[in-house]
Design an enzyme around this catalytic site. Sequence first.
Site, PDB file in Angstrom:
ATOM      1  N   ASN A 208       0.851  -1.195   0.000  1.00  0.00           N
ATOM      2  CA  ASN A 208       0.000   0.000   0.000  1.00  0.00           C
ATOM      3  C   ASN A 208       0.888   1.247   0.000  1.00  0.00           C
ATOM      4  O   ASN A 208       2.114   1.144  -0.016  1.00  0.00           O
ATOM      5  CB  ASN A 208      -0.938  -0.022   1.210  1.00  0.00           C
ATOM      6  CG  ASN A 208      -0.147  -0.208   2.490  1.00  0.00           C
ATOM      7  OD1 ASN A 208       0.750   0.556   2.791  1.00  0.00           O
ATOM      8  ND2 ASN A 208      -0.470  -1.268   3.239  1.00  0.00           N
ATOM      9  N   ALA A 274       1.479   0.954  11.669  1.00  0.00           N
ATOM     10  CA  ALA A 274       1.731   0.375  10.344  1.00  0.00           C
ATOM     11  C   ALA A 274       0.440   0.213   9.557  1.00  0.00           C
ATOM     12  O   ALA A 274      -0.634   0.027  10.133  1.00  0.00           O
ATOM     13  CB  ALA A 274       2.397  -0.989  10.515  1.00  0.00           C
TER      14      ALA A 274
HETATM   15  O1  C5P Z   1      -8.883  -2.183  10.841  1.00  0.00           O
HETATM   16  P1  C5P Z   1      -7.925  -1.164  10.330  1.00  0.00           P
HETATM   17  O2  C5P Z   1      -6.916  -1.734   9.349  1.00  0.00           O
HETATM   18  O3  C5P Z   1      -8.549   0.088   9.838  1.00  0.00           O
HETATM   19  O4  C5P Z   1      -7.113  -0.746  11.636  1.00  0.00           O
HETATM   20  C1  C5P Z   1      -6.027   0.103  11.595  1.00  0.00           C
HETATM   21  C2  C5P Z   1      -5.224  -0.074  12.830  1.00  0.00           C
HETATM   22  O5  C5P Z   1      -5.009  -1.453  13.108  1.00  0.00           O
HETATM   23  C3  C5P Z   1      -3.825   0.492  12.677  1.00  0.00           C
HETATM   24  O6  C5P Z   1      -3.401   0.895  13.961  1.00  0.00           O
HETATM   25  C4  C5P Z   1      -3.037  -0.698  12.170  1.00  0.00           C
HETATM   26  O7  C5P Z   1      -1.659  -0.579  12.478  1.00  0.00           O
HETATM   27  C5  C5P Z   1      -3.680  -1.849  12.910  1.00  0.00           C
HETATM   28  N1  C5P Z   1      -3.704  -3.127  12.187  1.00  0.00           N
HETATM   29  C6  C5P Z   1      -2.907  -4.169  12.615  1.00  0.00           C
HETATM   30  N2  C5P Z   1      -2.965  -5.370  11.973  1.00  0.00           N
HETATM   31  C7  C5P Z   1      -3.789  -5.560  10.923  1.00  0.00           C
HETATM   32  C8  C5P Z   1      -4.598  -4.507  10.485  1.00  0.00           C
HETATM   33  C9  C5P Z   1      -4.528  -3.290  11.133  1.00  0.00           C
HETATM   34  O8  C5P Z   1      -2.146  -4.002  13.564  1.00  0.00           O
HETATM   35  N3  C5P Z   1      -3.820  -6.731  10.327  1.00  0.00           N
END
Ligand code: C5P
Length: 396
Positions: A208, A274
């Site tokens: 991304n 991240a």
């Molecule tokens: O659910 P979403 O991706 O919007 O959530 C964003 C938050 O969750 C961010 O803090 C991101 O670093 C974390 N995240 C994570 N592991 C994932 C997806 C998101 O730690 N697989």
Amino acid sequence: MLEGKRILLIVTGSIAAYKSLELVRQFIKANASVEGILTQGGSQFVTPLALETLTGKRVHTQMWDEHSFEMNHIEASRRADLIVVAPATAGFIAKMANGIGDDLASSIILAGNKPVIIAPSMNVEMWDNPAFRRNLEQVQKDGAILIEPQNDVLACGEIGMGKMAEPETIFREVSKYLSQKKSLSGLKAIVTTGGTIERIDSVRYLSNFSSGKQGNQIALALATLGCQVSLVSGNTQDSAPLHSNISIIPVESADQMMAAAHKNLPADLFVGCAAVCDFKVSNKSNKKTKKQEGLELEFEENPDILQSMGTLKASLRPKLVIGFAAETNDVTDYAKQKLEKKGCDLVIANDVSSGAVFGKDDTQVHFVSREAINSLEPMKKSEVADILASWIAEHL
Ligand code: C5P
């Protein structure tokens, strides 16, 4: 803010030295006390008398002069709160990087036990020179705080990076530094930054647009407050933050990020900054897929690192778990839901509907906790990081 603070100002040999006199004036006006040291080069540009007149204190230029009992290179830093080198020439930074103490100023740095802030000043070619870049990186790794020079017309007539930051900027940075309490010392943080890379085959991947800027700035802000930071870094477009309190753990995929984050427990706080890919390719190939073979990808969901931290049992869970939420609509509502679902103490939400946040230095965020929603003005990511570091210090 600077009332009663003691600043040891080292002026080295650059034309920008004349601006250090203005800097001294600002420090004195703010009721700080300033002790001035001139290198031999520095005294070619400003006189000891000018510096003495402004500081109200004897200025020393040499290791051994008739007053050397007053300015011992060891005690000089003991009675200061902070050492400021402005201007800092490439030559002086090279000495700092290599532990050379061959005059009073460089010996003070070597024997010093106080934080050092440097405001470099030099020609653009010197600034870009690979040997200088190595030295600058080294002094930052050793803990010196850099006040970046400006990109402008230089005294030599050439254009580019190298003009010393303005006295007002140096004054502001020094004030900011001295007003921060070292309130996170003794604590440990895990911060994730950048985007994860999910391999398709041996040469292709999905990822991304995350630049890693916000997470890097957060690591730096926490480290500046004395926190030990394990920075688990995915793919970034930003240069790595350099600070002696930061150790960088490079990772590629979400699985690796998850493993690295958990390996670094126990920690007092976790900041998930991240952009973790939600999915990984479950039928990835270990060799390069040929065009003729066609490509049909299958996906499975990645682990949620933030949620895994937020929902750990109390004895393992970091005391503060902080996440981010990039949303395009109903920003704070979604952030609140994320806070609950992922077991966070704070979610920092930003509106990315315009796509204007990725890779940029500026952002506009809302701090969403169980107690409050605090919407901040648009500001630099480094400022968001400073505000977050203060929030953490208050809440730990
Ligand atoms: O659910 P979403 O991706 O919007 O959530 C964003 C938050 O969750 C961010 O803090 C991101 O670093 C974390 N995240 C994570 N592991 C994932 C997806 C998101 O730690 N697989």
